[in-house]
Enzyme design. Structure first.
Site, short mmCIF file in Angstrom:
data_model
loop_
_atom_site.label_atom_id
_atom_site.label_comp_id
_atom_site.label_asym_id
_atom_site.label_seq_id
_atom_site.Cartn_x
_atom_site.Cartn_y
_atom_site.Cartn_z
N HIS A 1 35.99 33.59 51.80
CA HIS A 1 36.21 34.90 51.18
C HIS A 1 37.65 35.25 50.94
CE1 HIS A 1 32.16 36.65 51.19
NE2 HIS A 1 31.95 35.87 52.24
N LYS B 1 38.72 51.27 47.82
CA LYS B 1 38.60 49.96 48.45
C LYS B 1 39.44 50.00 49.72
CE LYS B 1 40.20 48.25 44.58
NZ LYS B 1 39.34 47.08 44.37
N ARG B 2 39.32 48.98 50.58
CA ARG B 2 40.18 48.93 51.75
C ARG B 2 41.65 49.03 51.34
NH1 ARG B 2 38.18 48.17 57.08
NH2 ARG B 2 40.41 48.07 57.48
N LYS C 1 46.07 44.70 47.33
CA LYS C 1 45.25 45.48 46.40
C LYS C 1 46.10 46.47 45.61
CE LYS C 1 40.94 45.17 49.14
NZ LYS C 1 39.87 44.77 48.20
N THR D 1 33.93 43.38 44.61
CA THR D 1 32.57 43.76 44.22
C THR D 1 32.57 45.22 43.77
OG1 THR D 1 32.12 44.26 46.55
CG2 THR D 1 31.31 42.14 45.69
N LYS E 1 30.42 47.34 40.65
CA LYS E 1 29.68 48.60 40.76
C LYS E 1 30.11 49.56 39.65
CE LYS E 1 30.01 48.01 45.74
NZ LYS E 1 30.85 48.36 46.90
#
Ligand SMILES: *Cc1c(COP(=O)(O)O)cnc(C)c1O
Length: 749
Positions: A297, A482-483, A488, A590, A594
């Site tokens: 991952h 998101k985290r 990110k 992911t 969505k």
């Protein structure tokens, strides 16, 4: 039990004077009985999904949907004067951190939905991921006591408890079975650790770091605990059925390792076979090789688990001895393949003083898969390139997916009904049919616009209730949820907002359509820089929202306690999904899927599954910017100087300087200065601006403004959004699970 019987029981339910929690438990129990009555015989061949995390979210609405009784339950309760939405008071079961845990939950949902026998194994944490509050702009962590609402969706299986032994303690593993309803009823079996106080600690807390090692000893115990309980049980079941022969073990059991956390299951299986059943070592290895498969991952070096050999030796001496023996075997095997010494040490499961879980998983794994095309390519060419050279047949891609039941049907009934009306309801049982929408998008654009407005209104209402910030209905919604992690690049979004803010103030940005930026993110409690970014965003939000000139033009909201239930509301009400990781670092994502399914355009980098999203929905219907992987590589090797950018770009300088020029207070923690230094001089082992925030910032701001301009032709923009929904079937986890099933697990429906 017949459906009508469930309905009658529900109609007969006495609701007078009962609390929401009472009703929740009673209705859930009725639904459990109904759902379990439909369970079939267990399958011969099963796949088992071993995962440290299952980020389930709320079960109530989802299970009623899966059982096909959600609408009737809604109506029956309404007749009794109860709004079904009161059950939103029941908080999520958050037995996971983020994407990896949510993926596990989506996979179980899809397998059950497709009628494939996939069972889950995990840990029944007493406390899930912490609840987040924002106080003075800082993240505050509160315990998540999810069981205080009761746990009507699981059944304790006292008679199937097992023991798991460590050198210094013996722990009882008690299974709690959570049924997963669909065409089949599958089971997620969560182990709870019982015994003395030390034993119970093992299933007390979910580790809140999803990508760094922490609390090493306890974490190791957790990983071994659930892996050993699962493998021990599977072997025992096999022996009951077939006696003490194991050559057929892999014919009946396929075990998928969700990242490296359950990789000790490999050692445990070999240990049980050789020690308890006297299987020859090489035969046991062969059985393990046929049984296990591994999903990677992340390629971030700090997230690749290695266990200290001393630690393993201390609490799991048998596993230590076995791993050392396995290491000798591995070296022999690799020598036979004519690997060089350098290659052997790259692939070795042991290097002085530590065991590499990823190398063990790759060595034994029947297959090794990445979770998006780009990610798998990076595994083959970079992270596991030597293993790929010698074992190319192991490597596969399985692009992640999300379940359309939770992420469209449940969270966006309005859009789902529009799809029904437009192409018929077959897409609900066969998601590939969703592409039929492509030929109708012009016709339904107006209705789509109305639905998006309604979902926005619902989201804004919820935000007003929970965050106390009022957002006008017509605002464009940009969302990054998101985290929180540097890769990110929420910090880049923060800078982009500051630049837009400045442009609006000084008039260089004209014709700006009113917009809100919504953030939601938890940071690992020990991740200081991530926490500083949360504080920074909140300071920006405070300033922008308090500026009267910005009233009616720009808002910034950081929602508290972002979780699955919040996500359900945000993905439905968003126009532009921000997916802006440094290229090469987001394995798949992911969240991006969505949003796409709910008709948001992606504003993102060519990273993870964004690449496939754009391939399918059309680059012209999305907003791509920033360095691609090869450019990042080039910058790394040729040198990259963020300070030069700051000197030449006044806007960037304005945004970044705000960290240190007194614009924003950091509560005297020095945390903003630390962020500034990380960008300009580097920090710990990182070079300055390790994640290339400043490099991609200009392109990002342009992309955001392009969205803003395009949106002003609402119809044209809606067509882009609809193109995303219409082409999102590929990102259904039904497709992903079909691929796992046919290429890895070989399951029968
Ligand atoms: C989907 C989801 C994630 C994963 O989001 P990414 O953007 O892919 O990192 C994390 N947390 C929650 C609550 C989710 O629903």
């Amino acid at each position: 039990m017949e459906r009508t019987e469930f309905i009658n029981q529900l109609k007969g339910l006495d609701t007078d004077g009962k609390t929401t929690i009472d009703l929740y438990n009673e209705i859930s129990s009725l639904a459990m009985n109904y759902g379990l009555s439909g369970a079939k015989e267990p399958a011969d061949r099963n796949a088992y999904y071993l995962s440290m995390e299952f980020l389930i979210g709320r079960s109530f609405f989802n299970n009623l949907l899966e059982l096909g009784v959600l609408e009737e339950t809604r109506n029956i309760l309404a007749q009794k004067g109860i709004d079904i939405n009161v059950f939103e008071e029941i908080e999520d079961a958050a037995l996971g951190n983020g994407g990896l845990g949510r993926l596990a939950a989506c996979f179980l949902d899809s397998a059950a939905g497709l009628g494939l026998p996939l069972q889950g194994y995990g840990i029944r944490y007493k406390y899930g991921l912490f609840k987040q509050a924002i106080v003075n702009g800082f993240q505050v962590e509160l315990p998540d006591d999810w069981q205080r609402f009761g746990d009507p969706w699981s059944q304790r299986k006292e008679e199937e408890k097992r023991t798991v032994k460590f050198a210094d303690m013996t722990v009882t593993a008690v299974p709690y079975d959570v049924p997963v309803f669909g065409k089949r009823v599958n089971v997620l079996r969560l182990w709870q650790a019982e015994g003395n106080a030390d034993a119970e600690k093992i299933s007390e807390y979910l580790y809140p770091a999803d990508d760094t090692e922490e609390g090493k000893l306890l974490r190791l115990r957790q990983e071994y605990f659930f892996s050993a309980a699962a493998v021990g049980e599977l072997v025992e079941k096999h022996v009951k059925k077939f006696g003490k022969r194991f050559d057929n073990f892999a014919l009946y059991d396929a075990i998928q390792l969700n990242d490296t956390h359950p990789v000790l299951a490999i050692a445990e299986l070999i240990k049980i076979l050789t020690a308890d059943y006297k299987v020859r070592f090489s035969a046991a290895i062969q059985i393990a090789k046929e049984t296990f498969s591994y999903t990677n991952h992340t390629v971030m070096p700090e997230a690749l688990e290695c266990w200290s050999a001393d630690l393993i030796k201390k609490i799991l001496p048998d596993i230590y001895a076995l791993l050392m023996k396995l290491y000798s075997k591995q070296k022999k095997e690799l020598k036979k393949l004519h690997c060089t010494r350098g290659e052997i040490s790259e692939m070795a499961i042991y290097s002085p003083k530590k065991f590499s879980m990823a190398n063990l998983a790759v060595f034994i794994g029947n297959t090794v898969n990445g979770v998006a095309k780009l990610h798998t390519k990076i595994l083959k060419n970079d992270l596991f390139k030597t293993a790929y050279k010698y074992y190319p047949e192991k490597f596969q891609n399985k692009t992640n997916g999300i379940t359309q039941r939770r992420w469209l049907m449940l969270c966006n009934r309005e859009l789902s009904e529009l799809i029904d009306k437009t192409i018929g309801a077959e897409w609900r049982s066969d998601i590939s049919k969703l592409s039929g929408l492509n030929s109708h998008i012009e016709r339904v654009a107006d209705e789509f616009i109305k639905i998006k407005a309604e979902k926005k209104r619902q989201l804004f209402e919820y935000i007003e209730q929970h965050e106390g910030i009022k957002i006008p209905d017509h605002f464009i919604v940009y969302a990054q949820v998101k985290r929180l992690h540097e890769y990110k690049r929420q910090l880049m979004t923060a800078f982009a907002i500051l630049e837009i803010y400045k442009g609006l103030k000084d008039g260089t940005i004209k014709n700006f359509y009113p917009s809100v930026f919504i953030f939601g993110a938890k940071s690992a409690p020990s991740y200081k820089r991530a926490k500083a970014i949360i504080k920074f965003i909140n300071e920006i939000a405070g300033k922008v929202n308090a500026d009267e000139e910005m009233n009616g033009l720009l808002k910034v909201v950081f929602v508290q306690n972002y979780n699955v239930s919040y996500a359900e509301k945000i993905v439905a009400g968003t126009d532009a999904s921000l997916q802006v990781s440094t290229a090469g670092l987001e394995a798949s994502g992911t969240g991006n899927m969505k949003f796409m399914m709910n008709g948001a355009v992606t504003c993102g980098t060519m990273d993870g599954a964004n690449i496939e999203i754009v391939e399918l929905a059309g680059r012209e219907n999305n907003y791509i910017f920033g360095a691609e992987v090869d450019e990042i590589e080039r910058l790394k090797s040729e040198g990259y100087d963020p300070c030069a950018l700051l000197k030449t770009n006044a806007l960037h300088n304005y945004a970044v300087s705000s960290l240190i020029d007194g614009t924003f207070p950091d509560g005297d923690t020095g945390c903003f200065k630390e962020l500034y230094d990380a960008l300009t001089v580097g920090a710990s082992w990182h070079k300055p601006d390790h994640y290339f925030v400043l490099h991609d910032l200009e392109g990002f701001v342009k992309a955001l403004l392009k969205i803003n301009a395009d949106y002003q032709d609402r119809t044209v923009f809606a067509l882009k959004q609809l193109k995303n929904t219409a082409n999102s079937a590929y990102f259904s986890s039904d497709r992903t699970i079909e691929e796992y099933s046919s290429c890895i697990w070989k399951l029968k429906k």
